[in-house]
Enzyme design. Structure first.
Site, short mmCIF file in Angstrom:
data_model
loop_
_atom_site.label_atom_id
_atom_site.label_comp_id
_atom_site.label_asym_id
_atom_site.label_seq_id
_atom_site.Cartn_x
_atom_site.Cartn_y
_atom_site.Cartn_z
CE LYS A 22 -1.59 1.50 4.14
NZ LYS A 22 -1.25 2.87 4.50
NE ARG A 92 -1.29 12.13 8.84
CZ ARG A 92 -1.44 13.31 9.41
NH1 ARG A 92 -2.57 13.63 9.98
NH2 ARG A 92 -0.46 14.18 9.42
NE ARG A 121 1.06 10.06 10.52
CZ ARG A 121 0.53 9.12 9.74
NH1 ARG A 121 -0.63 8.60 10.03
NH2 ARG A 121 1.17 8.69 8.68
CG ASP A 305 3.59 1.17 9.55
OD1 ASP A 305 3.21 2.00 10.40
OD2 ASP A 305 3.79 1.48 8.36
NE ARG A 397 -6.77 4.33 6.03
CZ ARG A 397 -6.05 5.28 6.59
NH1 ARG A 397 -6.34 5.66 7.81
NH2 ARG A 397 -5.07 5.86 5.95
N1 EPU Z 1 7.05 14.50 10.92
C1 EPU Z 1 7.11 15.84 11.25
N2 EPU Z 1 6.97 16.75 10.23
C2 EPU Z 1 6.79 16.37 8.93
C3 EPU Z 1 6.74 15.01 8.62
C4 EPU Z 1 6.88 14.08 9.64
O1 EPU Z 1 7.26 16.22 12.40
O2 EPU Z 1 6.68 17.26 8.07
C5 EPU Z 1 7.20 13.49 12.00
C6 EPU Z 1 5.93 12.67 12.21
O3 EPU Z 1 4.99 13.31 13.04
C7 EPU Z 1 6.49 11.39 12.80
C8 EPU Z 1 7.85 11.25 12.10
O4 EPU Z 1 8.16 12.54 11.59
O5 EPU Z 1 6.69 11.56 14.17
C9 EPU Z 1 7.89 10.26 10.96
O6 EPU Z 1 6.75 10.39 10.14
P1 EPU Z 1 6.76 10.11 8.58
O7 EPU Z 1 6.60 11.40 7.87
O8 EPU Z 1 7.90 9.25 8.21
O9 EPU Z 1 5.41 9.28 8.41
P2 EPU Z 1 4.47 9.32 7.16
O10 EPU Z 1 5.27 9.56 5.95
O11 EPU Z 1 3.32 10.23 7.42
C10 EPU Z 1 4.61 6.79 6.52
C11 EPU Z 1 3.65 5.66 6.36
C12 EPU Z 1 3.13 5.24 7.73
C13 EPU Z 1 4.33 4.80 8.57
C14 EPU Z 1 5.35 5.95 8.66
C15 EPU Z 1 6.61 5.59 9.41
C16 EPU Z 1 2.72 6.06 4.15
C17 EPU Z 1 1.55 6.44 3.32
N3 EPU Z 1 2.56 6.09 5.49
O12 EPU Z 1 3.89 7.86 7.14
O13 EPU Z 1 2.27 4.13 7.53
O14 EPU Z 1 3.90 4.47 9.86
O15 EPU Z 1 5.71 6.37 7.32
O16 EPU Z 1 7.22 4.51 8.82
O17 EPU Z 1 3.76 5.70 3.63
C18 EPU Z 1 0.46 2.70 7.99
O18 EPU Z 1 0.64 2.16 6.89
O19 EPU Z 1 -0.31 2.22 8.86
C19 EPU Z 1 1.16 3.92 8.32
C20 EPU Z 1 0.78 4.74 9.30
#
Ligand code: EPU
Length: 418
Positions: A22, A92, A121, A305, A397
């Site tokens: 996904k 998101r 997030r 995850d 999802r």
């Molecule tokens: N963060 C910030 N500012 C930003 C971006 C991130 O503070 O601008 C923080 C977040 O709050 C978090 C950390 O950085 O504490 C890491 O977040 P990241 O941005 O890596 O997460 P994401 O890109 O929103 C993706 C996956 C998530 C997975 C995380 C971590 C996708 C669509 N989602 O989220 O997947 O948990 O990386 O590996 O790729 C899931 O599939 O259930 C899921 C939540």
């Protein structure tokens, strides 16, 4: 609303086929926005989030044709550059359209996602980096409005490792003027898969999979063909199911090299594991797993995850396990639901201390997010009695045909409507 009814106590045995990832398919579908010629994407899982992404691009003027093999994405007619709040709040990952829209059309209007069940997030790192590449970014009325004649390459050093942030920037930089270097980039396999797809579209990306990614911008990208990599989290979830039920399960169409951190933990728990290029077999030989400690961190360390699933395993394991969650500040919502099933869990800050019990008891429980739901399903598989899981839409999802796959492995599980 659909619920899942699981009668616990069955040992899982057999083979299960893993779906496409996904979290790779979502950015790849967003990346199809970068070209005006069609892309053909295969191994895309049939999931609610994927439908949401296609609906979102569809509202912008994208056209999607889905058959058994692939999705054809045609974005030659994009006329709207908005990701509305109604969609972003349900998923998101909608924020992944920001980079491609800005790079190809010079404008994007994307709702800020707001908080979510697992943490605040924010997306500040996405927007700050795009601003450093020359975008004019404003936040008004809950929306990010971004504009740029053409983005320009620069060196970005990310404060935190962010997966979708790295993906958004890689997409934006592919059509920027000059060279962009992303330092402290995410190394997740899904970032690598997106880079492969972008390079097939004509992008010039080097270093994906390492913490420094270099992107030489090009003037135009073209639609391409791509097969999405296997879902490492779905893979890990079925392996934990086998371990918890004392069973023997072979997961096929996966990639063992993407799960080193998870497989090491399962070995530590007492499983026998064999692996080939595209399969993994876990045999628990009827034993009870040993409790393990985990510490979540960006790839290649243990993935957040998989934390809820390992919390469920520790709940019935022999001994005491500590799970420390370092990525999201509120990712233990499953703990109180597991406690309702008799688990012995104490939360201290970002650590869950779990003392394994011999048996969990079935209870009605409520899913709070996707991976928490997976943890509850695993607990239901080993609990005494009938576990009823509410708010099933979270599970839909991210897990393709989960009840069918678990039934195939011998679980007693069915979807019920109320
Ligand atoms: N963060 C910030 N500012 C930003 C971006 C991130 O503070 O601008 C923080 C977040 O709050 C978090 C950390 O950085 O504490 C890491 O977040 P990241 O941005 O890596 O997460 P994401 O890109 O929103 C993706 C996956 C998530 C997975 C995380 C971590 C996708 C669509 N989602 O989220 O997947 O948990 O990386 O590996 O790729 C899931 O599939 O259930 C899921 C939540």
């Amino acid at each position: 609303m659909d619920k899942l009814l699981i009668t616990g106590g069955k040992t899982l045995n057999g083979e299960v086929r893993i779906s496409g990832a996904k979290n790779a398919a979502l950015p790849i579908l967003a990346a199809t926005l970068l070209a005006d010629t069609p892309s053909y994407i295969s191994n895309v899982p049939d999931l609610r989030d994927i439908t949401t992404m296609m609906n979102l691009l569809g509202e912008m003027g994208g056209n999607f044709t889905v058959d058994d093999e692939k999705i054809e994405a045609n974005n030659s007619n994009i006329h709207d550059f908005t990701a509305p709040y109604e969609m972003v709040k349900t998923m998101r990952a909608s924020v992944l359209v920001l980079g491609p829209l800005l790079a190809r059309f010079g404008k994007a209007h994307v709702s800020l996602p707001g908080g979510c069940a697992i943490g605040a997030r924010p997306v500040n790192l996405h927007t700050q980096a795009l601003a450093a590449m020359g975008a004019d970014i404003r936040v008004e009325g809950g929306y990010i409005t971004a504009q740029a004649k053409r983005l320009h390459g620069t060196t970005l050093c990310m404060d935190l490792i962010t997966v979708t942030g790295t993906e958004n920037l890689m997409m934006a930089a592919s059509l920027a003027d000059g060279v962009t270097v992303i330092e402290n980039a995410a190394r997740e396999p899904e970032v690598v898969d997106l880079a492969k797809f972008l390079n097939r579209m004509g992008a010039r990306i080097e270093g994906a999979g390492s913490s420094t990614i270099r992107i030489q911008g090009v003037d135009k990208l073209y639609g391409a063909r791509h097969q999405v990599l296997p879902d490492r989290i779905e893979t890990g979830t079925y392996l934990v199911a086998a371990a918890m039920t004392g069973g023997r399960v072979k997961v096929k169409n996966t990639d063992a090299s993407l799960l080193d951190a998870v497989l090491l933990k399962l070995l530590e728990a007492g499983a026998t594991i064999s692996r080939g290029d595209d399969w993994i077999e876990l045999d628990m030989q009827g034993r009870r797993p040993r409790a393990i400690d985990i510490y979540t961190a960006p790839y290649p360390a243990f993935p957040t995850d998989m934390q809820a699933q390992l919390t469920a395993m520790n709940a019935i394991a022999d001994g005491v396990g500590m799970l420390t969650e370092n990525i999201f500040e509120n990712r233990f919502m499953h703990a109180s639901e597991l406690q309702r099933m008799g688990a012995n869990i104490r939360l201290e800050g970002n650590t869950a201390i779990v003392k394994g019990v011999e048996r969990l008891q079935a209870a009605p429980v409520m899913a709070t997010d996707l991976r928490a739901s997976a943890g509850l399903v695993l607990a239901g598989l080993v609990a005494e009695g009938d576990t009823l899981i509410d708010r099933l839409y979270h599970l839909d999802r991210g897990y393709e045909r989960i009840e069918e796959k678990l039934t195939q492995l011998g679980a007693q599980i069915r979807r019920v409507s109320e």
